[in-house]
Design an enzyme around this catalytic site. Structure first.
Site, PDB file in Angstrom:
ATOM      1  N   SER A   1       0.817  -1.209   0.000  1.00 52.02           N
ATOM      2  CA  SER A   1       0.000   0.000   0.000  1.00 52.02           C
ATOM      3  C   SER A   1       0.854   1.264   0.000  1.00 52.02           C
ATOM      4  CB  SER A   1      -0.957  -0.036   1.192  1.00 52.02           C
ATOM      5  OG  SER A   1      -1.890   1.010   1.141  1.00 52.02           O
TER       6      SER A   1
ATOM      7  N   ASP B   1      -2.719   6.356  -3.557  1.00 54.74           N
ATOM      8  CA  ASP B   1      -1.538   5.772  -2.922  1.00 54.74           C
ATOM      9  C   ASP B   1      -1.034   4.613  -3.786  1.00 54.74           C
ATOM     10  OD1 ASP B   1      -3.615   4.025  -2.336  1.00 54.74           O
ATOM     11  OD2 ASP B   1      -2.785   3.450  -0.405  1.00 54.74           O
TER      12      ASP B   1
ATOM     13  N   ASP C   1      -1.268   1.414  -3.939  1.00 53.07           N
ATOM     14  CA  ASP C   1      -2.156   0.378  -4.490  1.00 53.07           C
ATOM     15  C   ASP C   1      -3.522   0.942  -4.859  1.00 53.07           C
ATOM     16  OD1 ASP C   1      -3.108   0.701  -1.882  1.00 53.07           O
ATOM     17  OD2 ASP C   1      -3.643  -1.415  -1.678  1.00 53.07           O
TER      18      ASP C   1
ATOM     19  N   ASP D   1      -6.093   2.372  -3.321  1.00 55.36           N
ATOM     20  CA  ASP D   1      -7.353   2.178  -2.601  1.00 55.36           C
ATOM     21  C   ASP D   1      -7.702   3.372  -1.725  1.00 55.36           C
ATOM     22  OD1 ASP D   1      -5.497   1.825  -0.590  1.00 55.36           O
ATOM     23  OD2 ASP D   1      -6.306  -0.088   0.128  1.00 55.36           O
TER      24      ASP D   1
END
Length: 452
Positions: free
Chosen positions: A108, A247, A249, A251
């Protein structure tokens, strides 16, 4: 059985250190195959169960992808490889393709030298605690490779990006477009570097992409939702209408207006709640977290909407939403859940919801928050030993009580350990910025002295 490996967002750590090592991830793939895909049972209609693997742009993704693929194959599970793909994209594709499970290789918002593994069930939801516990229990069993005739095969899902782009666009109102808007899209050199600019461009926006040159080492480095200064500069330099930062990833998101003002997840939650009342007539309730700014809770309740706080972590927001049958929730960090659009937090979809709200309102973003005057918050992340017992430390508890007493009626203190790294998060909210800073720094100093 308490979970040994799974935290609040899958399994995460520094690459090369347990548990983010190729041998462990191999065994993890095998164990997950046994639990998630039922690979220890007979095939259904002669077909093997299939899982989808996506990843972000970290250099370690190649190694961990190969290890996971081998583990699933040994368990008798077929694998589809999506390549770089946002976490919510994997969740969507898993559900849309009727697969047994989805797996994302990502840490992440963490730096490139970290990585992690998180899973989605067949319906595109994050795994409940009991399934993660079952996988950990399977990890303790001997790994027995399936016979050659039962080994899983691997294939590449070549149209993964195109499928996900179309899904994102489908969540935007059909009677709206983004023509006339100049948008800066910051992809953090992460998983959305290819798909995100195309989504907004295909909806008509003039797109200026930044953070779209991943090299395996620069994910989240000076770009993205956790480092929004680059977005602020780009919005101002290009005289853009708005900026959107994802960010690593993709999400979560942060939004910046033309003046460079940053809007966090708390403020966006209020904007989306108000927009839904105007469009749908009623919102039964929304979910924030223990970190949600008190002013946002007050403003949402003033709209006649029930507000509930969940533990910090989007999985806990999701649990509350499902339990209550509600649709909308968010974290201040930019995780926004809209369960009538997606099963999980999606930075691109959330940005489209905000843009639709702006189009409907016909005013600048800042004016949609005239009823919200945020309380100043000071958040300090203090690194500590992984085994540090901060709850049982008398000095830390005394410092917390002293701050709470001083802030009675004018603020609050929230201390929590991160679920993804050895960090204690010290947050103080107060009616005056100086008080928030003073008490947060005082507690953080005691934590540093007590847990180093």
């Amino acid at each position: 059985m308490s979970r040994r490996y799974f935290g609040t967002d899958g399994i995460r750590g520094k690459v090369g250190e347990a548990p983010i090592t190729p041998d462990f991830v191999l065994r993890l793939g095998y164990a997950a195959g046994k639990v998630l895909a039922g690979a220890d049972r007979a095939y259904v209609d002669g077909a093997r169960p299939t899982v989808l693997i996506g990843k972000d742009t970290r250099v370690s993704g190649y190694m961990l992808e190969a290890a996971l693929e081998s583990g699933f194959s040994a368990a008798g599970v077929d694998v589809m490889l999506a390549g770089p793909m946002p976490t919510p994209g994997v969740a969507y594709l898993t559900r849309a393709l009727r697969l047994a499970a989805g797996v994302v290789i990502s840490a992440s918002h963490n730096p490139y030298y970290d990585n992690g593994i998180k899973f989605f069930s067949a319906d595109g939801n994050k795994l409940p605690d009991e399934v993660e516990t079952a996988i950990e229990r399977q990890l303790e069993q001997e790994m027995i490779c399936s016979p050659s005739e039962q080994l899983g095969k691997a294939s590449r899902l070549d149209d993964a990006a195109g499928r996900y782009i179309e899904f994102c666009k489908s969540t935007f109102p059909v009677n709206f477009d983004l023509r006339g808007l100049k948008l800066v899209i910051d992809c953090a050199h992460g998983a959305a570097y290819d798909v995100a600019p195309k989504v907004f461009h295909e909806l008509g926006a003039d797109v200026i992409p930044i953070g779209v040159q991943p090299n395996g080492f620069n994910i989240n480095d000076g770009f993205g939702a956790t480092a929004p200064d680059a977005l602020v500069r780009a919005v101002r330099a290009n005289h853009a209408d708005l900026g959107i930062a994802l960010d690593g990833d993709a999400d979560r998101l942060q939004v910046v207006d033309a003046s460079g003002r940053l809007f966090n997840g708390d403020e966006l939650l209020y904007i989306l709640t108000r927009d839904r009342i105007l469009t749908d007539g009623r919102v039964e309730g929304v979910v924030g977290t223990l970190m949600t700014n008190l002013a946002v809770e007050v403003a949402i309740r003033a709209l006649g909407v029930e507000f509930v706080r969940a533990s910090v972590g989007d999985r806990y927001v999701l649990e509350q939403l499902r339990e209550r049958g509600w649709q909308l929730g968010a974290e201040g960090s930019g995780h926004i859940l809209s369960l009538d659009r997606h099963t999980t937090g999606d930075g691109i979809v959330s940005a489209l919801l905000v843009l639709a709200a702006v189009k409907r309102a016909g005013v600048r973003l800042e004016h949609m928050l005239d009823e919200v005057k945020l309380f100043p918050q000071k958040l300090i992340n203090v690194r500590m030993r992984p085994d540090a017992d901060w709850r049982g430390n008398a000095a830390i508890q005394t410092a917390i009580r002293q701050a709470e007493t001083a802030l009675t009626g004018t603020g609050r203190v929230l201390i929590r350990a991160s679920g993804t790294e050895p960090v204690l998060r010290v947050m103080v909210e107060a009616s005056r910025q100086a008080d928030a800073v003073l008490h947060a720094e005082a507690i953080a100093a005691v934590v540093r002295a007590s847990t180093a």
